[in-house]
Scaffold this active site. Structure first.
Site, PDB file in Angstrom:
ATOM      1  N   ASP A  13      41.720  28.378  34.983  1.00 46.48           N
ATOM      2  CA  ASP A  13      41.237  29.602  34.956  1.00 46.48           C
ATOM      3  C   ASP A  13      39.958  29.800  34.495  1.00 46.48           C
ATOM      4  OD1 ASP A  13      43.495  30.953  36.355  1.00 46.48           O
ATOM      5  OD2 ASP A  13      44.362  30.622  34.342  1.00 46.48           O
TER       6      ASP A  13
ATOM      7  N   GLU B  96      43.558  26.791  30.799  1.00 43.17           N
ATOM      8  CA  GLU B  96      44.604  27.727  31.617  1.00 43.17           C
ATOM      9  C   GLU B  96      44.848  28.887  30.945  1.00 43.17           C
ATOM     10  OE1 GLU B  96      47.041  28.474  34.805  1.00 43.17           O
ATOM     11  OE2 GLU B  96      45.709  26.818  34.622  1.00 43.17           O
TER      12      GLU B  96
ATOM     13  N   LYS C 219      47.098  32.404  30.483  1.00 43.09           N
ATOM     14  CA  LYS C 219      48.151  32.850  30.737  1.00 43.09           C
ATOM     15  C   LYS C 219      48.267  34.497  30.195  1.00 43.09           C
ATOM     16  CE  LYS C 219      49.418  30.055  33.662  1.00 43.09           C
ATOM     17  NZ  LYS C 219      49.123  30.317  35.050  1.00 43.09           N
TER      18      LYS C 219
END
Length: 265
Positions: free
Chosen positions: A137, A147, A149
């Site tokens: 991301d 990444e 989350k």
């Protein structure tokens, strides 16, 4: 005082002025009117085009209802890099009211689709959004991919990963650093950093599931639907990067990255 000192002082003043004005939801013109100044004067100061006199600084402080010293103090997290955080904190009261309205209609998280949560994480960390990428991301200044989350801990106790996790995406997961942001409702309260090798047990389990599923398929690429990472595991082996349980503001923290341009398509 030398010219560099004058320049630094003006930058501090302008940064604090912008932060305080936005926290109060005031336009430049409105604040200028309250301080008895020409409507363009506040904008010139914030753009470092005008140096305020002591009288001007005093009038601005009175209009903002703060001690004049607050306009000249370089406080942790209130540098120019955190102008976006000041803007976010100025918007939060309105977002909370929006959520209160949504509650009346049985909608308990207006950020359910994740964008509003990721925005808070990106502003706090300084990481650059990689919109549209499959697998990771964000990126930092060294090119390391992250990444990101998020989870609303009031609703669930595990992080979703990917609705169509494949071997290709899993390979990207193994190379990325992971940032797990914990929210209580619509506001961030914790962020944890997890290195990819700390998730190897999860990756291995996903890899085995993908392999078993691929063997049972006659064609196509196997995928598994949204394997979860428990919040308790993240708290167990992750490194706490950020914690904040204030109700009125999201406090700043040390940036993981800094980009001149936040994002461009």
């Amino acid at each position: 005082m030398n010219s560099q000192s004058n320049s630094d002082t003006l930058k501090i003043f302008a940064t604090n002025l912008l932060r305080l004005r936005k926290e109060r939801g005031l336009t430049q013109e409105a604040l200028a009117h309250m301080a008895g100044l020409d409507k363009s004067h506040i904008g010139y100061i914030e753009q470092l085009r005008h140096t305020p006199t002591l009288d001007t600084a005093t009038n601005i402080a009175k209009a903002l209802n703060v001690p004049i010293s607050e306009l000249f103090n370089l406080q942790a997290g209130e540098t120019g890099d955190d102008i976006e955080l000041a803007r976010l904190n100025a918007l939060l009261p309105h977002v909370r009211r929006y959520q209160e309205l949504a509650d009346e209609y049985g909608i308990d998280d207006v950020f359910q689709d994740n964008g509003g949560k990721l925005l808070q994480t990106l502003i706090l960390t300084g990481l650059q959004n990689m919109s549209g990428r499959e697998g990771n991301d964000a990126v930092d200044n060294q090119g390391q991919e992250w990444e990101l989350k998020t989870v609303n801990a009031k609703k669930v106790k595990s992080f979703s990963t990917h609705h169509h996790l494949t071997v290709e995406i899993l390979a990207k997961y193994r190379k990325a650093k992971w940032l797990f942001s914990v929210y209580e409702g619509i506001e961030v309260v914790e962020i944890w950093i997890v290195e990819p090798d700390q998730l190897e047990g999860f990756f291995t389990k996903c890899e085995q599931s993908l392999s078993n599923k691929q063997k049972s398929m006659s064609s196509g690429l196997a995928h598994i639907n949204n394997p979860k990472i428990p919040l308790k595991d993240v708290r167990l082996f992750g490194k706490l990067y950020y914690r904040d349980r204030q109700d009125d503001k999201i406090r700043p923290t040390q940036k993981l990255a800094s980009f001149k341009n936040k994002y461009s398509k």
